[in-house]
Design an enzyme around this catalytic site. Sequence first.
Site, PDB file in Angstrom:
ATOM      1  N   CYS A   2    -101.766  45.417  73.423  1.00  8.76           N
ATOM      2  CA  CYS A   2    -101.799  46.950  73.343  1.00  8.76           C
ATOM      3  C   CYS A   2    -103.167  47.138  74.176  1.00  8.76           C
ATOM      4  CB  CYS A   2    -101.832  47.506  72.104  1.00  8.76           C
ATOM      5  SG  CYS A   2    -100.233  46.906  71.085  1.00  8.76           S
ATOM      6  N   ARG A  27    -103.606  43.143  80.561  1.00  5.71           N
ATOM      7  CA  ARG A  27    -103.435  42.396  79.391  1.00  5.71           C
ATOM      8  C   ARG A  27    -101.992  42.409  78.582  1.00  5.71           C
ATOM      9  NH1 ARG A  27    -108.156  43.753  76.351  1.00  5.71           N
ATOM     10  NH2 ARG A  27    -107.255  43.696  74.496  1.00  5.71           N
ATOM     11  N   TRP A  75     -97.523  46.840  73.214  1.00  3.39           N
ATOM     12  CA  TRP A  75     -96.869  45.526  73.353  1.00  3.39           C
ATOM     13  C   TRP A  75     -96.256  45.310  71.835  1.00  3.39           C
ATOM     14  CZ3 TRP A  75     -97.587  40.393  70.794  1.00  3.39           C
ATOM     15  CH2 TRP A  75     -97.052  39.425  71.450  1.00  3.39           C
ATOM     16  N   ASN A 100    -103.748  49.733  67.911  1.00  3.10           N
ATOM     17  CA  ASN A 100    -103.930  48.367  68.514  1.00  3.10           C
ATOM     18  C   ASN A 100    -103.911  47.838  67.183  1.00  3.10           C
ATOM     19  OD1 ASN A 100    -103.869  49.274  70.956  1.00  3.10           O
ATOM     20  ND2 ASN A 100    -105.653  47.971  71.467  1.00  3.10           N
ATOM     21  N   GLY A 101    -103.169  46.388  66.765  1.00  4.60           N
ATOM     22  CA  GLY A 101    -103.231  45.866  65.736  1.00  4.60           C
ATOM     23  C   GLY A 101    -101.874  45.819  64.854  1.00  4.60           C
ATOM     24  N   GLU A 489    -102.025  21.735  79.896  1.00  5.82           N
ATOM     25  CA  GLU A 489    -102.472  22.819  80.434  1.00  5.82           C
ATOM     26  C   GLU A 489    -101.621  23.169  81.747  1.00  5.82           C
ATOM     27  OE1 GLU A 489    -103.923  25.352  79.609  1.00  5.82           O
ATOM     28  OE2 GLU A 489    -104.648  26.565  81.484  1.00  5.82           O
ATOM     29  N   LYS A 493     -99.186  26.318  82.135  1.00  3.99           N
ATOM     30  CA  LYS A 493     -99.218  27.286  83.355  1.00  3.99           C
ATOM     31  C   LYS A 493     -97.703  27.495  83.895  1.00  3.99           C
ATOM     32  CE  LYS A 493    -102.222  28.965  82.573  1.00  3.99           C
ATOM     33  NZ  LYS A 493    -103.323  28.780  81.947  1.00  3.99           N
ATOM     34  N   GLU A 496     -95.572  29.709  81.335  1.00  7.98           N
ATOM     35  CA  GLU A 496     -95.990  30.845  81.291  1.00  7.98           C
ATOM     36  C   GLU A 496     -95.702  31.702  82.531  1.00  7.98           C
ATOM     37  OE1 GLU A 496    -100.376  31.971  79.557  1.00  7.98           O
ATOM     38  OE2 GLU A 496    -100.370  30.148  81.037  1.00  7.98           O
ATOM     39  N   HIS A 512     -91.034   6.265  74.248  1.00  6.09           N
ATOM     40  CA  HIS A 512     -90.847   6.548  72.782  1.00  6.09           C
ATOM     41  C   HIS A 512     -89.835   7.820  72.540  1.00  6.09           C
ATOM     42  CE1 HIS A 512     -93.669   3.173  71.660  1.00  6.09           C
ATOM     43  NE2 HIS A 512     -94.673   4.002  72.463  1.00  6.09           N
ATOM     44  N   LYS A 611    -102.785  39.349  77.353  1.00  2.00           N
ATOM     45  CA  LYS A 611    -104.143  38.843  77.605  1.00  2.00           C
ATOM     46  C   LYS A 611    -104.830  39.368  76.300  1.00  2.00           C
ATOM     47  CE  LYS A 611    -106.868  36.922  80.706  1.00  2.00           C
ATOM     48  NZ  LYS A 611    -106.720  35.828  80.959  1.00  2.00           N
TER      49      LYS A 611
HETATM   50  C1  F6R Z   1    -102.741  30.806  78.727  1.00  2.00           C
HETATM   51  C2  F6R Z   1    -103.651  31.719  77.786  1.00  2.00           C
HETATM   52  C3  F6R Z   1    -103.791  31.971  76.549  1.00  2.00           C
HETATM   53  C4  F6R Z   1    -105.220  32.032  75.874  1.00  2.00           C
HETATM   54  C5  F6R Z   1    -105.105  32.091  74.506  1.00  2.00           C
HETATM   55  C6  F6R Z   1    -106.541  32.205  73.963  1.00  2.00           C
HETATM   56  O1  F6R Z   1    -102.839  31.154  80.094  1.00  2.00           O
HETATM   57  O2  F6R Z   1    -104.384  32.430  78.648  1.00  2.00           O
HETATM   58  O3  F6R Z   1    -102.969  30.712  76.173  1.00  2.00           O
HETATM   59  O4  F6R Z   1    -105.828  30.707  76.517  1.00  2.00           O
HETATM   60  O5  F6R Z   1    -104.509  33.129  74.165  1.00  2.00           O
HETATM   61  O6  F6R Z   1    -107.258  33.255  74.431  1.00  2.00           O
HETATM   62  P1  F6R Z   1    -108.840  33.400  74.633  1.00  2.00           P
HETATM   63  O7  F6R Z   1    -109.406  32.396  75.171  1.00  2.00           O
HETATM   64  O8  F6R Z   1    -109.243  34.703  74.867  1.00  2.00           O
HETATM   65  O9  F6R Z   1    -109.179  33.278  73.051  1.00  2.00           O
END
Ligand code: F6R
Length: 616
Positions: A2, A27, A75, A100-101, A489, A493, A496, A512, A611
């Site tokens: 949010c 975000r 969100w 937010n929250g 990672e 990616k 996502e 395994h 984000k």
């Molecule tokens: C994936 C991504 C998330 C963040 C996670 C932690 O592409 O961006 O997995 O890495 O939400 O966020 P931060 O680094 O801001 O604590």
Amino acid sequence: MCGIVGAVAERNITAVLVEGLKRLEYRGYDSAGVALLTEQGALDRRRRVGKVSELQAALQAEPLAGRLGIAHTRWATHGAPSERNAHPHFSGQELAVVHNGIIENHEELREQLKGLGYVFTSDTDTETIVHLLEHTLKSYADLADALKVAVKQLHGAYGLAVISARQPDRLLAARSGSPLVIGLGLGENFLASDQLALRQVTDRFMYLEEGDIAEIKRDSVQIWTVDGEAVERESVQYHEGAEAADKGEYRHFMLKEIFEQPRVVQRTLEGRLGSDHVLVQAFGPQAAELFAKVKNVQIVACGTSYHAGMVARYWLEELAGIPCQIEVASEFRYRKVVVQPDTLFVSISQSGETADTLAALRNAKDKAPGQGGYLASLVICNVGTSSLVRESDLCLLTQAGPEIGVASTKAFTTQLVGLMLLTLALGQVRGTLDKALEAELVDELRRLPTRLGEALAMDKTVEKISELFAEKHHSLFLGRGAQYPVAMEGALKLKEISYIHAEAYPAGELKHGPLALVDSDMPVVTVAPNNELLEKLKSNLQEVRARGGELIVFADQQAGMRNGEGTHVVNMPHIHDLLAPILYTIPLQLLSYHVAVLKGTDVDQPRNLAKSVTVE
Ligand code: F6R
């Protein structure tokens, strides 16, 4: 997650609020809304499901103007994404709130308020706040006084903004667990959950601290602590270049941010390397004294940042000889942890506001060193003004600049650089790192931006490979040693942003279980630097080929791997094995980007994701 924007001015602020919401779009959200106090002195709002552009269209069809207003991107947590659940929420025609929250005791409050005659029009936890405040105003006429009393009844996390039709000269805000920043203008002031939303109107900011309540008027700001004590918060000038909010020549922020990596890695190294050693004071004046005492490291992070921490564990144990544990913050925070004496608590975060990571840090600080607590806390973070930075003893800022794409790219590689610097600094101070090796790695770090540029030059080759994924629904990512987290990672990616199911395994685990999945519909992506595990990895790849699996191998140019039927090899520039995780991340980012573009997904704002995850 949010986003909040608010403004109090002498001019119509609709455009400021909408532009602020647009800047927060990165975000992730599912609906948007705005409420203004109109010239007629009434509160009015527009809310829409979907993008801010839908809200803009609604505002064009039915304009709204005013000098006091709040806006929000939601969100969904409590209640589906729908217009009735979108913020701002009203209590009667007098009060509007954005939040937010998560309010954890919302059910109990809802029952109480219903008993008092309040009628709920949404399924949100937020609506309890606005009715609670309306009820409190019956005993405390001043909005700030009422807010101070009302927030005491809220359990959970909130960053919230309030406006009232009866007190039209002020915007109220309260922070507990969700960040808020006041933007200071000339004869007008603003509020947002992230300063990026306000860069169009000001570069002077005041960050609210935990428990703060603020009354923002056109020409004044007053702040109180949770105990009602008046406090001053420092105002700071924000220097980040305006170019961050612009895609420039790139089609997506994610691609722009992938290509920024040589520059931001360079920036992260600047001022932190001596001729043949890392400058320990880069971690703060007391770092040398503290590092000398460190006997263990505990790393805590989420998502991509967690993967960076996993790579660091290999480095810390191999190079600095320090036992290292790593855990995702959402698990760590609820576990009864046995802390080894002299353990450094390290958190890693792009945003510095991730709720689980912040809670883990706060738990870690509960006990004093020597009484079952940690020796000290250190954060590797991208946002200097964030809660994690403010609440940690030491910090190293990754200089990635604002990351707008929801999928983390440049934040990850700069975190790895920060963690390598930490490893070298700890090894140096504790005398466990060979001086010649430190000098060699410092040299290699200096060459890293050039190597990253060479990896980026393979973009067209990776784009071609991405076509192999056009019709696929599943994939495997393999790596060994410190390349295993790189494979994790890469898989994260791909899921996502392309929504293709991707799983990562240490290559040795294949037989395994996961080998049963391998057939011609399951591409297998592998990172293969030229190290002592290469021959073992090659055998694992044979196991895949023997089952008809299609291989995509990013291999060191000296690894002797060749293209063949069902095997696509992309030659990577040669790099010191210890820095290979940073380099091999690049083609995996490019791969997921191009697959997502082929699939036509929303690359910068993938569905359901946000984000900066500021709720649990
Ligand atoms: C994936 C991504 C998330 C963040 C996670 C932690 O592409 O961006 O997995 O890495 O939400 O966020 P931060 O680094 O801001 O604590």
